[in-house]
Design a protein around this motif. Sequence first.
Motif, PDB file in Angstrom:
ATOM      1  N   ALA A  30       0.935  -1.151  -0.042  1.00  0.00           N
ATOM      2  CA  ALA A  30      -0.040   0.018  -0.149  1.00  0.00           C
ATOM      3  C   ALA A  30       0.977   1.298  -0.114  1.00  0.00           C
ATOM      4  O   ALA A  30       0.629   2.227  -0.606  1.00  0.00           O
ATOM      5  N   ASN A  31       1.887   1.152   0.744  1.00  0.00           N
ATOM      6  CA  ASN A  31       2.732   2.386   0.980  1.00  0.00           C
ATOM      7  C   ASN A  31       3.460   2.626  -0.453  1.00  0.00           C
ATOM      8  O   ASN A  31       3.464   3.735  -0.900  1.00  0.00           O
ATOM      9  N   ASP A  32       3.913   1.366  -0.917  1.00  0.00           N
ATOM     10  CA  ASP A  32       4.710   1.581  -2.162  1.00  0.00           C
ATOM     11  C   ASP A  32       3.734   2.109  -3.454  1.00  0.00           C
ATOM     12  O   ASP A  32       4.178   2.729  -4.293  1.00  0.00           O
ATOM     13  N   PHE A  33       2.589   1.571  -3.519  1.00  0.00           N
ATOM     14  CA  PHE A  33       1.567   1.892  -4.492  1.00  0.00           C
ATOM     15  C   PHE A  33       1.371   3.315  -4.298  1.00  0.00           C
ATOM     16  O   PHE A  33       1.240   4.237  -5.355  1.00  0.00           O
ATOM     17  N   ALA A  34       1.179   3.829  -2.993  1.00  0.00           N
ATOM     18  CA  ALA A  34       0.535   5.342  -2.827  1.00  0.00           C
ATOM     19  C   ALA A  34       1.719   6.291  -3.265  1.00  0.00           C
ATOM     20  O   ALA A  34       1.327   7.146  -3.945  1.00  0.00           O
ATOM     21  N   PHE A  35       2.927   6.159  -2.814  1.00  0.00           N
ATOM     22  CA  PHE A  35       3.883   6.775  -3.324  1.00  0.00           C
ATOM     23  C   PHE A  35       4.449   6.708  -4.726  1.00  0.00           C
ATOM     24  O   PHE A  35       4.522   7.684  -5.224  1.00  0.00           O
ATOM     25  N   GLU A  36       4.380   5.592  -5.366  1.00  0.00           N
ATOM     26  CA  GLU A  36       4.425   5.516  -6.827  1.00  0.00           C
ATOM     27  C   GLU A  36       3.657   6.121  -7.438  1.00  0.00           C
ATOM     28  O   GLU A  36       4.021   7.032  -8.600  1.00  0.00           O
ATOM     29  N   ASP A  37       2.213   6.415  -7.053  1.00  0.00           N
ATOM     30  CA  ASP A  37       1.280   7.095  -8.051  1.00  0.00           C
ATOM     31  C   ASP A  37       1.636   8.668  -7.698  1.00  0.00           C
ATOM     32  O   ASP A  37       1.425   9.394  -8.762  1.00  0.00           O
ATOM     33  N   TYR A  39       4.461  10.098  -7.089  1.00  0.00           N
ATOM     34  CA  TYR A  39       5.857  10.439  -7.701  1.00  0.00           C
ATOM     35  C   TYR A  39       5.575  10.477  -9.124  1.00  0.00           C
ATOM     36  O   TYR A  39       5.944  11.411  -9.958  1.00  0.00           O
ATOM     37  N   LYS A  40       4.643   9.692 -10.012  1.00  0.00           N
ATOM     38  CA  LYS A  40       4.494   9.633 -11.282  1.00  0.00           C
ATOM     39  C   LYS A  40       3.828  11.124 -11.492  1.00  0.00           C
ATOM     40  O   LYS A  40       3.940  11.721 -12.476  1.00  0.00           O
ATOM     41  N   ARG A  41       2.871  11.540 -10.692  1.00  0.00           N
ATOM     42  CA  ARG A  41       2.324  12.770 -10.908  1.00  0.00           C
ATOM     43  C   ARG A  41       3.239  14.099 -10.848  1.00  0.00           C
ATOM     44  O   ARG A  41       3.269  15.138 -11.637  1.00  0.00           O
ATOM     45  N   LEU A  42       4.275  13.982 -10.079  1.00  0.00           N
ATOM     46  CA  LEU A  42       5.463  14.874  -9.955  1.00  0.00           C
ATOM     47  C   LEU A  42       6.082  14.893 -11.302  1.00  0.00           C
ATOM     48  O   LEU A  42       6.736  15.977 -11.757  1.00  0.00           O
ATOM     49  N   GLU A  43       6.481  13.494 -11.722  1.00  0.00           N
ATOM     50  CA  GLU A  43       7.369  13.408 -12.710  1.00  0.00           C
ATOM     51  C   GLU A  43       6.486  14.226 -13.888  1.00  0.00           C
ATOM     52  O   GLU A  43       7.491  14.564 -14.890  1.00  0.00           O
ATOM     53  N   ALA A  44       5.498  13.910 -14.088  1.00  0.00           N
ATOM     54  CA  ALA A  44       4.580  14.496 -15.394  1.00  0.00           C
ATOM     55  C   ALA A  44       4.954  16.154 -15.238  1.00  0.00           C
ATOM     56  O   ALA A  44       5.022  16.563 -16.255  1.00  0.00           O
ATOM     57  N   ARG A  45       4.819  16.642 -14.261  1.00  0.00           N
ATOM     58  CA  ARG A  45       4.864  18.186 -13.750  1.00  0.00           C
ATOM     59  C   ARG A  45       6.103  18.519 -14.262  1.00  0.00           C
ATOM     60  O   ARG A  45       6.436  19.374 -14.600  1.00  0.00           O
ATOM     61  N   VAL A  46       7.340  17.626 -14.007  1.00  0.00           N
ATOM     62  CA  VAL A  46       8.609  17.901 -14.081  1.00  0.00           C
ATOM     63  C   VAL A  46       8.818  18.194 -15.844  1.00  0.00           C
ATOM     64  O   VAL A  46       9.540  19.127 -16.291  1.00  0.00           O
ATOM     65  N   LYS A  47       8.313  17.352 -16.463  1.00  0.00           N
ATOM     66  CA  LYS A  47       8.355  17.258 -17.738  1.00  0.00           C
ATOM     67  C   LYS A  47       7.664  18.539 -18.501  1.00  0.00           C
ATOM     68  O   LYS A  47       8.124  19.182 -19.485  1.00  0.00           O
ATOM     69  N   ILE A  48       6.501  18.850 -17.982  1.00  0.00           N
ATOM     70  CA  ILE A  48       5.577  19.775 -18.277  1.00  0.00           C
ATOM     71  C   ILE A  48       6.411  21.215 -18.226  1.00  0.00           C
ATOM     72  O   ILE A  48       6.530  22.201 -18.993  1.00  0.00           O
ATOM     73  N   THR A  49       6.730  21.417 -16.963  1.00  0.00           N
ATOM     74  CA  THR A  49       7.645  22.399 -16.492  1.00  0.00           C
ATOM     75  C   THR A  49       8.804  22.792 -17.676  1.00  0.00           C
ATOM     76  O   THR A  49       9.322  23.990 -17.740  1.00  0.00           O
ATOM     77  N   ALA A  50       9.630  21.703 -17.678  1.00  0.00           N
ATOM     78  CA  ALA A  50      10.728  21.776 -18.537  1.00  0.00           C
ATOM     79  C   ALA A  50      10.160  22.073 -19.962  1.00  0.00           C
ATOM     80  O   ALA A  50      10.909  23.105 -20.607  1.00  0.00           O
ATOM     81  N   GLN A  51       9.220  21.447 -20.510  1.00  0.00           N
ATOM     82  CA  GLN A  51       8.686  22.126 -21.767  1.00  0.00           C
ATOM     83  C   GLN A  51       8.327  23.549 -21.816  1.00  0.00           C
ATOM     84  O   GLN A  51       8.702  24.168 -22.779  1.00  0.00           O
ATOM     85  N   ILE A  52       7.714  24.066 -20.779  1.00  0.00           N
ATOM     86  CA  ILE A  52       7.001  25.462 -20.821  1.00  0.00           C
ATOM     87  C   ILE A  52       8.366  26.477 -20.750  1.00  0.00           C
ATOM     88  O   ILE A  52       8.539  27.290 -21.376  1.00  0.00           O
TER      89      ILE A  52
END
Length: 459
Positions: A30-37, A39-52
């Motif tokens: 449960a801990n691994d799944f919650a953090f993984e989800d 982190y993926k949201r943060l990583e998507a924002r990293v890519k969008i921020t870099a793009q912009i």
Amino acid sequence: MEIAKKITLLFAILSAIIISLLSGFVWYFANDFAFEDFYKRLEARVKITAQIKLYEDENNKAYAQMRNQYLERLPAERAFIIEANPKKNNSLKADIVLPKTFVQSINSGKTARYRIENHFYAGKYFKIGNKDYIVIVSANDPFGFRELKDLQKILIIGFFLSVVLSFWVGWRFSNYMLMPLRNIIKSVKRIKAENLHLRLDVKKGSDEMSQLAETFNNMLNRLETAFETQNNFISNASHELRTPLTIISGEVELAIKSNQDPAKQQLALNKIKDEADRLEHILTSLLGLAQSGFNGKNQPWEEVRMDELLWEIKESVHQVHPDSIIDIDLSRLPENEELLTARVNKNLIKLAISNIVSNACKYSNYKPVHVLIENTGNTISVAVTDQGIGIPQTDVQHIFEPFFRASNTNDYKGYGVGLPLSLNIIRLHRGSIAIKSQEGIGTEIKILLPHSGWLFTSS
């Protein structure tokens, strides 16, 4: 500690271990799944921020508008764009100084992750033209973190409740499973020497409790038989010993009164000697019966060839009954002499077989007695067959009882201890005796003894 308490305690401990392992697995995944989800949201924002922020693209304004309009802003979300300096790559400072492992992961081209309590960081390396940049996005995850805290409480409370429940279930279960054993204990406590006829109630089935009850019943059968045999033995022995003592006492009084009549005195003395010899024989036989009841551990045992022992028995019987005719049949001897070798107490086994051969000679009026020895698989068989008076069918089942004599033996001298003594000795050697008789025709007694090879392999 009672068995029920031991079972309950062991059951509770095992349940606690299993439940703790299960809770650990649930918490980890449960801990691994919650953090993984998250982190993926943060990583998507990293890519969008870099793009912009980093790429010069005519669509950047559209990306920014879509980012603000459709992508929710996370709690305490912040974005950091840091120009990478190859000479100073040991640390990064966003709102805090990030660890070296985070920097090393970014420099290797991977997406780096880091967490302090409920604050998460995600970062990635980007190369734009001749410049290198590191984009880091951080945010809080209050909902996931709170859910994990709630899950942790549920698992802890569930653990203690499960342990208590398992203890209660184990207690009920152990009491239920041990109830038949408690009933057996109560029943055994009620059985004493004066009520050995009582038996345990054996339930249908082949479980251990049924086997235990049946084993107790078999033991009680043997004890009851032993007590009855002992009582009969004491009663018969006291009677048999009292008879010659009474006769001796009477003859002594007669001899004293007949001191003037030498003939009567001599007759009384002869009677006293006969009864004294009889008394000695009875006492010797009683001693033999007692000795044959030993467990055999303190008695000398040796390897004996049974066919050779038969010749010694024939010679000893001839000394007592010179007119006896004993035919030893060796026609069925096996080629392997080990199959005729038995581990026995030589003196006792010689006494047992001598009693049987001697009886065969006496009760057949010294007609030929046939002795056959052979090997039948795991046993050595010695069959003694006579042509004597036989045994009435109603008496056959009692001939191995001490001091019992068949109803057709009144004309023959005896005390009824020879066959019981022989049976005890044969049983001491893990053997058995079989008898077949017909009144007026003869009797066959077969002695079965284990040969040495079988005895060693079975023990």
